[in-house]
Design a protein around this motif. Structure first.
Motif: not given
Length: 462
Positions: A1-6, A33-43
């Motif tokens: 995970m990385e962070y960038i400026s707007t 930099k990218t938003i983690p995606q949480v699947s329905a199974d993980t929810l």
């Protein structure tokens, strides 16, 4: 995970560096930099977790291995051990289609504790692990200051200075900040509004030489850690409604002035939480409502209200939303923010406005409406709302659709705003921790609302 400026002028950095940078060095705000995606199974797997367990899973998505999981778990457990309710942020059913997410069970009786207890412990951890100097500078419209101070007071290696608008916070909010006498705490009462305090903070952080020379760190929601911590309770509340059989549309109504709390909900939805709608509740300082309505972002005349924590004209987290609204185009965001700085307004085209209106509903609550909601819900449901939560509930009553259950975020305990509660002839009993504040001496300095006046105080303190 990385962070960038707007604004695109900061090389990708890791989680700890992002926390320490606070405001991006190019004047923008840091985002994943990218938003983690949480699947329905993980929810489904997460639904049975405790608040602490859920927080650990969500933080892990953003921290990666920069903090070992065992250390991160200890940070989470220590942070929420200070809360008075075993659920940390319990959900109360008011009626079949309305629930209240109580975010005020932390040490300062405000929702800011959820993020700032964690951020305070995180700063201490980073300071010890990296031998970093932590000089925290923040501004508050009332609740952030007390929560931030409580999170770091007395901690070795950390100093904190908080600016608040002199005479424009509630008495309890003022006492929670100014009765703290720890040597590492400085309270400055600024002659002006919260927007003045916030402008000074952002301009001092934008002065990169000054920021680095005095090791300034951010505690306001310009710090991405604040937003990440606040996403957790959207997931938690959603799961609690699912536990109670709410299988249809679930929406959230969020009292907000700085766009941070509702942006956390927006981020949760982008991660995969199936939030139906986000209702943006403001008071008479309704710049955000007007933006959702007509696509124009322009400060109006400042108004003092019974919900002072939302008496804000310029929302510090708004730029993060613009970044996603414009398809993560940092060049477009930079141009928009330059326009806003030069002209005091910005306007988005019709296609962008349609996107905004598909993602948010908004309502600006008038002062009397706020008080009426307090009185009405106390009489009908025997539930006492603070004036900010009352704005969220009043917005639900105006814009919520049929067939949806709505969660109102309760951002503070009503005892923090007894001045407003008494206007509807409602008597309440102060919690012992708040009652004790009135017998303590206060420690604060009243200063002018200029960058130089604040700089002088910081140089002496840090």
């Amino acid at each position: 995970m990385e962070y960038i400026s707007t604004r695109g002028q900061v090389a990708p950095i890791g989680f700890i560096d992002a926390i320490l940078m606070g405001l991006a060095d190019d004047g923008g705000l840091l985002v994943p930099k990218t938003i983690p995606q949480v699947s329905a199974d993980t929810l489904r797997a997460w639904q049975g977790l405790s608040y602490q367990e859920l927080a650990l899973e969500i933080f892990s998505l953003y921290v990666n291995d920069e903090i070992p999981r065992a250390d991160l778990k200890k940070l989470v457990d220590d942070s929420y051990a200070t809360f008075r309710h075993e659920d940390v942020t319990p959900v109360r059913r008011i009626r079949d289609d309305l629930y209240v997410l109580e975010l005020f069970h932390g040490p300062t009786f405000a929702f800011k504790d959820v993020a700032l207890q964690f951020l305070g412990n995180l700063y201490q951890y980073v300071s010890q692990k990296t031998n970093s100097i932590i000089h925290i500078l923040g501004a508050t419209s009332g609740d952030t200051g007390a929560s931030a101070i409580e999170g770091v007071r007395g901690k070795a290696g950390i100093r904190i200075c908080i600016l608040h608008p002199h005479g424009k916070v509630s008495k309890v909010q003022e006492l929670q900040m100014t009765t703290v006498d720890d040597a590492n705490v400085l309270n400055l009462a600024v002659e002006g509004t919260f927007d003045d305090c916030q402008r000074i903070i952002k301009e001092l952080f934008a002065d990169v030489d000054f920021k680095h020379r005095y090791h300034l760190r951010a505690i306001n929601s310009i710090n991405i850690a604040r937003i990440l911590a606040q996403t957790v309770y959207y997931f938690y509340a959603y799961f609690r409604l699912a536990d109670q059989g709410q299988a249809g549309k679930i929406s959230f109504s969020v009292p907000t002035g700085n766009f941070g709390d509702i942006f956390a909900g927006y981020l949760a939805r982008k991660m995969g939480l199936p939030i139906h709608r986000l209702i943006l509740a403001t008071n008479e300082n309704n710049i955000l409502e007007r933006f959702v309505s007509d696509g124009i972002y322009q400060p109006g005349e400042f108004r003092g209200t019974y919900s002072p924590s939302m008496d804000i004209q310029v929302a510090s987290n708004f730029e993060r939303y613009l970044y996603y609204l414009y398809g993560e185009d940092s060049t477009a965001v930079t141009a928009l923010m330059a326009q806003f700085k030069a002209e005091g307004r910005l306007e988005i085209p019709a296609d962008k406005l349609a996107t905004v209106q598909s993602e948010f509903a908004a309502y600006g609550v008038q002062n009397d409406e706020c008080l009426d909601a307090i009185g009405d819900y106390h009489a009908r449901y025997d539930y006492l709302l603070d004036p900010h939560t009352a704005c969220g509930v009043a917005a639900i009553d105006k814009v919520a659709g049929s067939g949806e259950a709505t969660v109102a975020l309760s951002t503070a305990h009503p005892a923090k705003f007894d001045e407003a509660i008494r206007l509807r002839s409602i008597a309440q009993t102060y919690p012992p921790q708040i009652k004790a504040l009135f017998d303590k001496p206060q420690h604060q300095r009243v200063v002018g609302g200029t960058n130089d006046a604040i700089k002088d105080e910081l140089v002496r303190f840090f």
